[in-house]
Scaffold this motif. Structure first.
Motif, PDB file in Angstrom:
ATOM      1  N   PRO A 237      33.339  33.036 -15.456  1.00  0.00           N
ATOM      2  CA  PRO A 237      33.214  34.403 -14.948  1.00  0.00           C
ATOM      3  C   PRO A 237      34.368  34.791 -14.027  1.00  0.00           C
ATOM      4  CG  PRO A 237      31.122  33.259 -14.789  1.00  0.00           C
ATOM      5  CD  PRO A 237      32.147  32.228 -15.152  1.00  0.00           C
TER       6      PRO A 237
ATOM      7  N   TRP B  62      28.077  38.104 -13.873  1.00  0.00           N
ATOM      8  CA  TRP B  62      28.188  36.654 -13.856  1.00  0.00           C
ATOM      9  C   TRP B  62      27.901  36.014 -15.215  1.00  0.00           C
ATOM     10  CZ3 TRP B  62      29.974  33.251 -10.267  1.00  0.00           C
ATOM     11  CH2 TRP B  62      30.294  33.783  -9.004  1.00  0.00           C
TER      12      TRP B  62
ATOM     13  N   ALA C 118      31.820  35.362 -19.299  1.00  0.00           N
ATOM     14  CA  ALA C 118      32.886  34.391 -18.993  1.00  0.00           C
ATOM     15  C   ALA C 118      34.105  34.723 -19.845  1.00  0.00           C
ATOM     16  CB  ALA C 118      32.405  32.966 -19.262  1.00  0.00           C
TER      17      ALA C 118
ATOM     18  N   SER D 181      24.772  33.533  -9.701  1.00  0.00           N
ATOM     19  CA  SER D 181      24.360  34.059 -11.009  1.00  0.00           C
ATOM     20  C   SER D 181      22.861  33.956 -11.243  1.00  0.00           C
ATOM     21  CB  SER D 181      25.087  33.320 -12.128  1.00  0.00           C
ATOM     22  OG  SER D 181      24.682  31.966 -12.181  1.00  0.00           O
TER      23      SER D 181
END
Length: 483
Positions: free
Chosen positions: A75, A212, A215, A244
């Motif tokens: 992230p 979050w 990625a 997250s």
């Protein structure tokens, strides 16, 4: 004494010129092949070693329990959180290279596939030699860009690139620095760098990437000192879980030097190698050099009868076996040195073809310690393989047996030479067979009909200013225009 050895060795080589040419040619070809393979092996085994603090640099890896996926991305917000909450981490830098922007200079537009968007600390973590400009100027201006020397020459020729403007997509960037090209053993083969903050000026992109569960960025960390990799990964996992709310996903760390040979991740933007392939090529280089040395040994011992009287006369006038041993060792050294000179010439001729074959850019600078190390090891291996046995055989003749007409070489020596010939042909057959199989496989891959016309299939990225809501309409517009 040694001067006399070399003088006698030179006379012997000149007298047996045909055999000498065959030996030198065989050894130089074998050494050339071994050195070229050694250059590639050394390149693979030393990936990303050019960075000063490589031992303290890690890439963050995301391990998802769902589907057992392993991603090299993480992230966007993780880097800042780790730098703030994990004291062992000194610096962090994120990388994004999936944009493929359009570079437009003098109305000449091209996709730049080797463009990277990086954080300000990228040039503080990784080593880049600046030819012009500096990293500080790059960090101070969102609309700045850094080019490699080859990219600067490509876009601006011999003109000074610093301060000039490049149109990238719909924005203008000012060149703030020019760095040397990355070495062949670097994972980061980028030719241009743009501040990541510029990419994140897009509100939609930032809003999406600051979630979050997304990625999309490759994150690197640099620790203050040597740290326990597993303990540090556990701390980063805790930071990720706290922010997250995801208690199942874990974070692991891959050392920069180990990144080239990792095999677990689903996909990667970097070129990866195989340690198995490297080991196979190490064996191949040794076998090629061994064949050349066996050829030298067989030719030298096969002509032993022509040297028998010379050895016998030397012994009768007082020469000891050690003197003769050193004499024949000197001949082998002389042949190997001449072969090394021929090898240097062959390397210059073959290197461009080898670069094309491997997709690398290898050079042979005569001042390079690494190059001479590779050549020195190859030369030493050749000397050990082709000097000891012939010197022992040729210095072992007994004068009275020679003049009485007895068999010069012992039966066991004959068996040993036959074994060498058998080994030489066995290795040669194996290598030729392997080459033919690989050639046929590659020919099959290249000539087999895939079921569609590859020349009619193309791919291109969408411009970054196209929002998610407008993508479908934009794609339909392109389709209509192509039709």
């Amino acid at each position: 004494m040694f001067k006399n050895y070399f003088k006698t060795a030179w006379r012997s080589l000149w007298k047996n010129s045909t055999t000498s040419v065959i030996n030198i040619t065989g050894l130089s070809v074998g050494m050339t092949a071994a050195i070229l393979i050694s250059l590639w092996v050394q390149n693979e085994m030393n990936f990303d070693n050019n960075h000063k603090d490589a031992n303290n640099i890690y890439r963050v890896t995301t391990n998802l329990k769902v589907n057992n996926w392993i991603w090299e991305t993480s992230p966007l917000l993780l880097a800042d959180a780790v730098k703030k909450e994990v004291p062992e981490v000194e610096k962090t830098a994120r990388l994004y290279d999936g944009n493929w922007p359009v570079f437009n200079i003098n109305n000449n537009a091209t996709y730049e596939k080797k463009c990277a968007y990086v954080d300000d600390d990228w040039f503080n973590i990784f080593h880049y030699a600046f030819i012009e400009g500096n990293a500080a100027a790059f960090a101070q201006d969102l609309n700045s860009i850094i080019l490699t020397a080859s990219a600067a020459k490509k876009y601006f020729g011999n003109r000074n690139a610093i301060g000039t403007t490049i149109r990238v997509d719909s924005m203008s960037y000012i060149v703030k620095g020019v760095v040397e090209d990355a070495p062949p053993n670097s994972s980061f083969q980028y030719t241009s760098f743009i501040p990541l903050a510029n990419l994140l000026k897009d509100k939609d992109r930032r809003a999406n990437d600051e979630q979050w569960e997304n990625a999309n960025y490759i994150t690197f960390i640099k620790t203050r000192s040597a740290s326990n990799e597993n303990v540090l990964a556990k701390k980063i996992t805790d930071v990720f879980a706290k922010n997250s709310g995801d208690k199942e996903t874990t974070i692991s760390l891959v050392p920069l030097k180990a990144m080239h040979f990792e095999t677990e991740i689903q996909n990667s933007v970097f070129v990866h190698g195989s340690k198995t392939t490297v080991y196979i090529f190490i064996v191949l280089a040794f076998l090629l050099l061994l064949i050349a040395c066996i050829n030298y040994v067989n030719l030298t011992t096969a002509k032993a009868s022509l040297r028998a009287k010379e050895v016998s006369v030397r012994k009768m006038i007082g020469a000891k076996r050690t003197h003769l041993f050193y004499q024949f060792i000197t001949e082998s050294v002389l042949v190997s040195i001449i072969s090394l000179v021929a090898t240097l010439a062959l390397l210059q001729v073959c290197l461009p073809v080898f670069n094309t074959l491997t997709g690398k850019v290898f050079e042979l600078p005569l001042t390079s310690i690494d190059m001479w190390l590779v050549m020195g090891i190859t030369l030493l291996a050749a000397l050990l393989l082709n000097s000891i046995y012939p010197a022992l055989v040729l210095s072992s003749f007994k004068p009275l047996n020679v003049f009485r007409g007895f068999t010069i070489l012992k039966i066991k020596d004959s068996y040993f030479r036959k074994s060498l010939v058998t080994l030489q042909f066995t290795i040669s057959v194996m290598l030729v067979t392997g080459t033919l199989i690989i050639y046929k496989q590659m020919q099959f891959i290249q000539q087999t009909d895939p079921g569609y016309n590859k020349s009619q299939v193309l791919t291109f990225p969408l411009p970054p200013n196209v929002s998610n809501e407008n993508k479908s309409a934009f794609i339909q517009t392109i389709k209509q225009n192509l039709l």
